[in-house]
Design an enzyme around this catalytic site. Structure first.
Site, PDB file in Angstrom:
ATOM      1  N   ASP A 198      -5.927   0.458   7.658  1.00 15.84           N
ATOM      2  CA  ASP A 198      -5.663   1.495   8.661  1.00 15.84           C
ATOM      3  C   ASP A 198      -4.895   2.669   8.062  1.00 15.84           C
ATOM      4  OD1 ASP A 198      -3.482  -0.294   8.326  1.00 15.84           O
ATOM      5  OD2 ASP A 198      -2.560   0.410  10.187  1.00 15.84           O
ATOM      6  N   GLU A 237      -1.178  -2.128   9.574  1.00 12.67           N
ATOM      7  CA  GLU A 237       0.092  -2.004   8.840  1.00 12.67           C
ATOM      8  C   GLU A 237       0.915  -0.840   9.375  1.00 12.67           C
ATOM      9  OE1 GLU A 237       2.790  -0.643   5.520  1.00 12.67           O
ATOM     10  OE2 GLU A 237       1.259   0.441   6.603  1.00 12.67           O
TER      11      GLU A 237
HETATM   12 ZN   LIG Z   1       0.710   2.197   3.598  1.00  9.21          ZN
END
Ligand SMILES: [Zn+2]
Length: 309
Positions: free
Chosen positions: A102, A167
């Protein structure tokens, strides 16, 4: 990366594998760059990352390289892709190369080239959201393994690659879920290479610690009294006392840094970020104040909110 209660050492490292592989032909470099562009053009920006496309992309690459693969889904629509390159001594603990799929959102109008175009300018610079953080690392792992395999290299230990979601929003359903899973236990991981800083030259910095954030909320309360009188123990007075001790601690850490006795990563940074003053009345008072406290490295990954009343 968010995770908890597991013990392998996490190292943050940028581009490392290319250093141990052979130089490629110009044609091969062009193919590698165009593959990288394809990965960058997949829109995995929050709040609606297209994990389905990134997963298909990674799996097709894994297949072409000849890596084993599986997709785990600890939360619906949030795939964790695990690739495996079996080592010669499977009884030994393994190496995990992690990257997240992401990226953070972008404000298109502020970009010279559209953030999903992966445009290359005359200098060879690529413009794309996620080019540094951290799609470059994930792809470099794969390209390096591809070359190593082609050159007949066989790892002694099993090498895993994880491509994790979310994340940028805490990693609870990605790396966090993986780290707490039976699957992770079975992987028998000894060392993890994770995100680092992009390097503008041939030197790569390796980080061996992780700063852990603590969000601390101080809620100050005091005796109510009428605004026309002087009175003790007001909420503002109590808050002031707490703040003074926070600032004293902050100054002591800053002094260590300024004097050169400690490095940036060795001190505790305390940064007030939000202040909310309560009811504008002289008779009822409550003040809320919160600040961001990030702890020094060498701690593991706890990430929690502590409330002090
Ligand atoms: Zn990162």
């Amino acid at each position: 990366m968010a995770s908890s209660s597991y013990s392998p050492h996490f190292l943050s490292l940028g581009i490392f594998f290319l250093l141990i592989t052979t130089t490629s032909s110009e044609e091969e470099s062009a193919t590698i760059i165009s593959r990288f562009q394809q990965y960058l053009q997949i829109d995995t920006a929050h709040p609606n990352p297209n994990y389905s496309l990134s997963t298909t992309f990674i799996l097709s690459l894994a297949e072409s390289i000849g890596l084993q693969y599986e997709t785990l889904e600890f939360a619906k629509g949030k795939p964790v892709v695990i690739l495996k390159w079996p080592g010669e001594k499977t009884q030994l603990s393994s190496i995990l190369l992690n990257s997240h799929t992401d990226v953070v959102p972008s404000e298109n109008h502020k970009w010279v080239h559209p953030p999903l175009s992966a445009h290359i300018d005359f200098n060879g610079d690529i413009y794309a959201r996620g080019s540094q953080d951290m799609k470059c690392v994930g792809l470099q792992y794969l390209e390096a393994i591809k070359r190593l395999k082609r050159n007949g290299f066989k790892p002694v230990r099993t090498v895993y690659l994880s491509f994790v979601p979310d994340e940028e929003i805490g990693g609870v359903d990605g790396a966090g879920a993986l780290a707490n899973s039976k699957n992770f236990e079975k992987m028998n991981v000894a060392v993890v290479l994770d995100e680092g800083l992009a390097s503008p030259n041939e030197n790569y910095r390796v980080f061996y610690g992780e700063r852990s954030p603590w969000w601390l909320v101080i809620k100050a309360v005091g005796s109510p009294a009428h605004g026309s009188k002087l009175y003790e123990n007001s909420a503002m007075e109590n808050l002031q006392k707490s703040l003074e001790s926070v600032w004293r601690f902050r100054a002591s850490q800053f002094d260590l840094l300024k004097s050169g006795l400690k490095e940036e990563g060795e001190v505790i940074s305390v940064n007030p970020v939000f202040l909310k003053a309560g009811i504008p009345s002289p008779t009822v008072q409550m003040i809320l104040f919160s600040f961001y406290l990030s702890l020094c490295p060498s701690t593991t990954y706890p990430s929690f909110c502590y409330q002090w009343n």
